[in-house]
Design a protein around this motif. Sequence first.
Motif, PDB file in Angstrom:
ATOM      1  N   PRO A  12       0.915  -1.185  -0.028  1.00 54.29           N
ATOM      2  CA  PRO A  12      -0.117  -0.023   0.187  1.00 54.29           C
ATOM      3  C   PRO A  12       1.083   1.237  -0.060  1.00 54.29           C
ATOM      4  CG  PRO A  12      -0.928  -1.624   1.661  1.00 54.29           C
ATOM      5  CD  PRO A  12       0.440  -2.217   1.222  1.00 54.29           C
ATOM      6  N   GLY A  13       0.365   2.095  -0.941  1.00 62.08           N
ATOM      7  CA  GLY A  13       1.176   3.297  -0.983  1.00 62.08           C
ATOM      8  C   GLY A  13       2.298   3.629  -1.928  1.00 62.08           C
ATOM      9  N   GLU A  14       2.834   2.470  -2.550  1.00 58.79           N
ATOM     10  CA  GLU A  14       3.930   2.501  -3.382  1.00 58.79           C
ATOM     11  C   GLU A  14       3.373   3.050  -4.587  1.00 58.79           C
ATOM     12  OE1 GLU A  14       7.323  -0.738  -2.134  1.00 58.79           O
ATOM     13  OE2 GLU A  14       5.587  -1.573  -2.972  1.00 58.79           O
ATOM     14  N   ARG A  15       4.322   3.619  -5.440  1.00 62.26           N
ATOM     15  CA  ARG A  15       4.072   3.846  -6.997  1.00 62.26           C
ATOM     16  C   ARG A  15       4.392   2.887  -7.852  1.00 62.26           C
ATOM     17  NH1 ARG A  15       3.673   9.345  -7.625  1.00 62.26           N
ATOM     18  NH2 ARG A  15       5.068   9.306  -9.537  1.00 62.26           N
ATOM     19  N   VAL A  16       3.330   2.413  -8.416  1.00 60.72           N
ATOM     20  CA  VAL A  16       3.396   1.524  -9.648  1.00 60.72           C
ATOM     21  C   VAL A  16       3.382   1.774 -11.114  1.00 60.72           C
ATOM     22  CG1 VAL A  16       2.632  -0.786 -10.411  1.00 60.72           C
ATOM     23  CG2 VAL A  16       2.820  -0.480  -8.066  1.00 60.72           C
ATOM     24  N   ALA A  32      -1.644   0.544  -4.154  1.00 63.26           N
ATOM     25  CA  ALA A  32      -0.570   1.316  -4.906  1.00 63.26           C
ATOM     26  C   ALA A  32      -1.286   2.491  -5.605  1.00 63.26           C
ATOM     27  CB  ALA A  32      -0.077   0.649  -5.805  1.00 63.26           C
ATOM     28  N   TYR A  33      -0.472   3.500  -5.683  1.00 59.43           N
ATOM     29  CA  TYR A  33      -0.622   4.773  -6.670  1.00 59.43           C
ATOM     30  C   TYR A  33      -0.114   4.327  -8.109  1.00 59.43           C
ATOM     31  CZ  TYR A  33      -0.427   9.478  -8.364  1.00 59.43           C
ATOM     32  OH  TYR A  33      -0.499  10.435  -9.034  1.00 59.43           O
ATOM     33  N   VAL A  34      -0.986   4.145  -8.773  1.00 60.28           N
ATOM     34  CA  VAL A  34      -0.594   3.682 -10.153  1.00 60.28           C
ATOM     35  C   VAL A  34      -0.695   4.613 -11.411  1.00 60.28           C
ATOM     36  CG1 VAL A  34      -1.579   1.886 -11.777  1.00 60.28           C
ATOM     37  CG2 VAL A  34      -2.242   1.660  -9.536  1.00 60.28           C
TER      38      VAL A  34
END
Length: 307
Positions: free
Chosen positions: A143-147, A169-171
């Motif tokens: 959660p919260g990672e940028r993909v 995630a931030y997509v």
Amino acid sequence: MRAVVVEQWGGPENLVEREVERPEPGLNEVLVRVHAAGVNPVDWKTRASGALIGWGDVPVLGWDVSGTVEAVGPGVGIFRPGDEVFGMPLFPRQAGGYAEYVVAPARHLAPKPSSLTHVEAAALPLAALTAWQALVDAADVRPGERVLVHAAAGGVGHLAVQIAKARGAYVVGTASAAKHDLVRELGADEVVDYRAARFEDVVSGIDVVLDGLGGETAERSLKVLRDGGRLITLPGPDDVPAARDGVRAAWVLVEPDHLGLREIAALVERGALRPVVDTVLPLAEAAEAHAIGELGRTTGKIVLTVA
């Protein structure tokens, strides 16, 4: 039974409908009456070269299937005749999904999501398992990672956007301008028009890149990753670039996965994942399905109706 056979490796015209012997399930196997069969890039790439392993005397393409259990072999305890199932059996060996019946190890299948038609379910297994195994098993998206998802409107990409979003995630997706609305509708927070800008000039601080294109795209993707980032590439091991310090790069080849299919089905049932079906054709028009797919313009998936 009816099946589409590869008469010789080469162009789509070599896909011909024939009557072939119906298979019988053995130990821990089930016989599935196929209602729909998904079409994937690996299908037409294999048709062109015969490059994968394990082909029988009668080459029949296709791995994505959705259908009904017709019979079960000795030792099968998880399915009964009449159960609706979907899956990607035996990949990368021959499964023979372009046919009225297919035999599969029971645990290469899972219960079909009840909210999907067979056509929709047949669009899922190979592409969704590829995205799941890349993002969840290999990259462990948090959660919260940028993909960053390349080709975010494609067969794998449109499902990867949704799976990454379901993981919190931030997509960011790349797609042509005409497909931006769809990619945003699927959950992407940002969409980059790869024809108007080089993605590495407008994207940065990425934790995970999912690259379904390979080549220079994989090399350029290293530039957008932060320290500790992960690049997962799909086309082949030769497309894995030499990773720079602090960044991990890996190749993922999808494999049959009963538990992964159940996780994917759970996302579908809770409304977090849906396949986009671009084109539906009857089994007899498999050659046309391949010709359409090879143009590289498909949004989502191509599916063949069988039953």
